[in-house]
Structures are given as structure tokens and as C-alpha cells.
Design a protein around this motif. Structure first.
Motif, PDB file in Angstrom:
ATOM      1  N   GLY A 151       0.786  -1.225   0.000  1.00  0.00           N
ATOM      2  CA  GLY A 151       0.000   0.000   0.000  1.00  0.00           C
ATOM      3  C   GLY A 151       0.819   1.277   0.000  1.00  0.00           C
ATOM      4  N   THR A 152       2.132   1.177  -0.208  1.00  0.00           N
ATOM      5  CA  THR A 152       2.968   2.372  -0.250  1.00  0.00           C
ATOM      6  C   THR A 152       2.506   3.332  -1.344  1.00  0.00           C
ATOM      7  OG1 THR A 152       4.913   1.230   0.636  1.00  0.00           O
ATOM      8  CG2 THR A 152       5.305   3.225  -0.629  1.00  0.00           C
ATOM      9  N   ALA A 153       2.270   2.818  -2.545  1.00  0.00           N
ATOM     10  CA  ALA A 153       1.861   3.671  -3.660  1.00  0.00           C
ATOM     11  C   ALA A 153       0.531   4.362  -3.373  1.00  0.00           C
ATOM     12  CB  ALA A 153       1.776   2.854  -4.945  1.00  0.00           C
ATOM     13  N   GLU A 154      -0.407   3.632  -2.775  1.00  0.00           N
ATOM     14  CA  GLU A 154      -1.712   4.215  -2.453  1.00  0.00           C
ATOM     15  C   GLU A 154      -1.568   5.346  -1.433  1.00  0.00           C
ATOM     16  OE1 GLU A 154      -2.180   0.488  -4.431  1.00  0.00           O
ATOM     17  OE2 GLU A 154      -1.024   1.029  -2.643  1.00  0.00           O
ATOM     18  N   MET A 155      -0.655   5.186  -0.492  1.00  0.00           N
ATOM     19  CA  MET A 155      -0.406   6.230   0.494  1.00  0.00           C
ATOM     20  C   MET A 155       0.112   7.497  -0.179  1.00  0.00           C
ATOM     21  SD  MET A 155       2.222   6.117   3.742  1.00  0.00           S
ATOM     22  CE  MET A 155       1.278   4.819   4.544  1.00  0.00           C
ATOM     23  N   VAL A 156       1.007   7.329  -1.152  1.00  0.00           N
ATOM     24  CA  VAL A 156       1.551   8.479  -1.866  1.00  0.00           C
ATOM     25  C   VAL A 156       0.462   9.152  -2.693  1.00  0.00           C
ATOM     26  CG1 VAL A 156       3.245   9.246  -3.565  1.00  0.00           C
ATOM     27  CG2 VAL A 156       3.862   7.466  -1.908  1.00  0.00           C
TER      28      VAL A 156
END
Length: 386
Positions: A77-82
């Protein structure tokens, strides 16, 4: 006789400590520095640590043209957080690095990708790790220091956030292995082969990066920050390493075991250092950090139980001096820790007892290259397997 020459070297290295530059202070933005910096943050499954980094970067002033999050296709979920944070700050950009080429380690590849994607009008590239917590005025302070002192590259040591007693006991001993080997930071580093750097926060003049082809010189290095900085310094660049404890915090690892395993694998700096120097440094650490306390205890016991001899008395005196130096260094590094959080903080003052473990960790790490790093598994030739 085996310890005395190394003790003299240690004292010479530490002797200039009183002349080391003051810690960087937060600075306000200046109009003339508008959009001069592109920030690059490499990520791989950093969802648990990234938010404080994003928040800190979004609080930076208008020196920052863009904040490039270069993600290595995280699954947590790193990309979604960004993407969620992009609605709050248009400077945020999410990029995905291409498949890792043969001979590259993941972190320098992501940084190289960010460098290639950065806006061509940005004069500086700032590499920031996802586990950092940038404080207000960080980028302004870095840029103004570099401009005032005509630096081409500047990296910072942070304020460390520790949360468990094991970390408070072991981490300072590991940190001091760097100070024992490289001494106090100077205003400008002049010996490329002895330069220390911290890739958690590394500001580089773009033209200097372009001149060496970006991060390619550090492609296969597991201590890519030191490898890169030494290569740039060898071209005649002005390089500095400063105390950034007032403008940068970092929570590196979770617990004592992870600190031992993850940080200990790169502290030997063997990818940026000739083998003879690596092993010379390991011997040096044993002589002046790892063994003095045990040898002092044994010497005092021998003096109490046997007839004193001049060699025994001199050895005990020398090791007593080295232990006193170690306690003085404990006091000196205390300000680089966040004393407002964590349990077992009192164990920091017992960290000299962990010095033999710290010397052992550097020795063990010097034997072989890492096979696992930042979520990837590598073969002996640095070809990624996972």
C-alpha cells in the motif's frame, strides 16, 4: 605494544572534535532559492514508516520544486499512500522504477531512476530515505549551508529515535564504530578514501551527479552513499558531513535484533573501501573499542592477585585511558538521540558494555557481502533473485 599505536591514532582523530562545525539550525526559505531542489525518496514496502517522511517533506519551503517517490512496486500500500498525499501537495510525484538490472542494488537503482526523472531545471538533488522524519527548515538549511560554504555535496547525521532497551544498549556502540574509525566531522572533507556520508539525507549539486553518470558508480554497492560520495570527492568536489540532529530525525530499525542484523551488514563499508583498510579498521576497533574494558578488568584483577610489573601496570593504565575516552564519547553523542520517547533509555549509559559485540559485528560483516537487502535477495554477483 599492540594497542598503543592505535590508541595514539584514536586520540589524534578525536583531537579535532572541539573544532567540528555546529549542528545545522532550521532556516526560513529565501525567494532566490525558489524551486532549486528535487527530492528523491526510494521506497519498497515502506507503508509502515513513510507517512512521517511525507509529512515532513510537505512542510518544507519553496526551495523544493518536486518530491519524487520512486517505488519499487511495493505490495503493502505504499503507492496508495503516496497517491492520497498528492491531493494535499502537488509537488508529490509517484514514479515506478524499471526492473532491476544485473549488477545493481535496489536502492541506488531507485535513486538513479529519480535522478533521471527529476526536472532538468533543478540545480540540486536531495536523496531522502523513507524512514526519516524531516523537520521544518531542513531543505532551506541544507541549501543555504551548501551555498554559503561553496559545497557540492552535504550529508547529515540525524537525531535517532530508539524505542526499546536493547536498541538503547546496542545502537550507540554500533554508531561509535563509525566515529572511532573516521573521527569528528571536519568543515570540508579532504581525504576521499576516509570520507563518511549518510544517504538518509544527501544533497548533491546536479552538475556533479551528471559528470559521473548519476548513481552508476555505486550500482553494486550495499553502502552506496559512501561509495557515491567518495567518487564525487575524488573529482575535486567540496564535500561535507554535518550534524543534522536539529533538522532531521530517523527511526531506522525495530528492535535490537533488527539493528544488529540490518545496520550491522553495511557498517563495515567494504564496498567503498580497499580490503586492507577494511581489515585494518576491524583490528583498530578491537584494539581501542572492543577490548579495553575487558582488558582493564583483567588487568585490575591481575594487579590485585599478583606482583605488579611495569608492563602490566602500563597496559592497565592504557586500557583505563581508553575506557575513559569511551565514556567521554558516550556523553558527546547523547544529544543525537531523542530522549522524549522509548523505554529503557538508561541502558544508553551502559552501551560501553556492548562494545565487544559492536567490534564483533563489524568483523563478521567484513567476511561476506549481504545476500538480503531491503526486501530483495541477491546472489553473489549482485544479481537480484527476488
Amino acid at each position: 605494544m599492540a594497542q598503543a599505536p592505535w590508541a595514539a591514532i584514536l586520540i589524534a582523530r578525536l583531537g579535532s572534535g572541539w573544532r567540528r562545525p555546529s549542528p545545522l539550525e532550521p532556516q526560513p526559505s529565501r525567494p532566490e532559492n525558489l524551486a532549486k531542489v528535487s527530492v528523491v525518496v526510494p521506497t519498497l514496502n515502506e507503508a509502515q514508516r513513510l507517512q512521517p517522511c511525507l509529512e515532513g517533506l510537505m512542510r518544507q519551503g519553496y526551495e523544493v520544486r518536486e518530491i519524487l517517490i520512486v517505488d519499487s512496486h511495493s505490495q503493502d500500500g505504499t503507492a496508495e499512500m503516496v497517491r492520497a498525499a498528492q491531493h494535499r501537495d502537488p509537488r508529490l510525484r509517484l514514479e515506478f522504477d524499471p526492473p532491476l538490472p544485473t549488477g545493481w542494488v535496489g536502492r541506488p537503482w531507485a535513486l538513479h531512476t529519480g535522478f533521471c526523472c527529476a526536472h532538468p531545471e533543478s540545480e540540486w538533488i536531495l536523496g531522502i530515505d523513507a524512514d526519516t522524519q524531516p523537520q521544518p527548515g531542513l531543505v532551506a538549511s541544507l541549501l543555504q549551508t551548501a551555498q554559503r560554504e561553496q559545497l557540492d555535496l552535504i550529508s547529515l547525521s540525524p537525531r535517532f529515535i530508539l524505542k526499546t532497551g536493547g536498541e538503547w544498549w546496542l545502537q550507540p556502540a554500533l554508531l561509535l564504530t563509525l566515529i572511532y574509525r573516521f573521527g569528528a566531522a571536519r568543515a570540508v572533507e579532504t581525504q576521499p578514501e576516509r570520507i563518511l556520508a549518510n544517504g538518509q539525507c544527501l544533497l548533491i549539486r546536479r552538475s556533479r551527479l551528471e559528470a559521473i553518470g548519476g548513481y552508476q558508480v555505486a550500482a553494486s554497492s550495499f553502502c552506496d552513499d559512501v561509495t557515491l560520495v567518495r567518487a564525487i570527492a575524488a573529482t575535486g568536489a567540496r564535500v561535507a558531513f554535518r550534524d543534522g540532529s536539529k533538522v532531521l530525525k530517523v527511526r531506522m530499525y525495530e528492535g535490537m535484533a533488527e539493528t544488529w542484523r540490518e545496520w550491522g551488514r553495511s557498517l563495515d563499508l567494504k564496498d567503498a573501501t580497499p580490503a586492507a583498510q577494511v581489515w585494518g579498521d576491524a583490528y583498530f576497533l578491537w584494539a581501542v573499542q572492543g577490548l579495553p574494558l575487558p582488558l582493564l578488568i583483567l588487568g585490575l584483577m591481575a594487579l590485585a592477585l599478583t606482583t605488579p610489573t611495569l608492563p602490566l601496570e602500563m597496559a592497565t593504565l592504557l586500557n583505563g585511558l581508553l575506557v575513559l575516552i569511551r565514556w567521554g564519547m558516550t556523553l558527546a553523542i547523547a544529544p543525537v538521540y531523542d530522549w522524549q520517547s522509548g523505554q529503557g533509555r538508561w541502558l544508553f549509559w551502559l552501551s560501553p558494555l556492548a562494545d565487544p559485540l559492536a567490534a564483533l559485528r563489524i568483523t563478521l560483516s567484513s567476511w561476506q557481502r549481504p545476500k538480503q537487502w531491503r526486501g530483495r535477495t541477491y546472489s553473489a554477483d549482485t544479481q537480484p533473485l527476488v
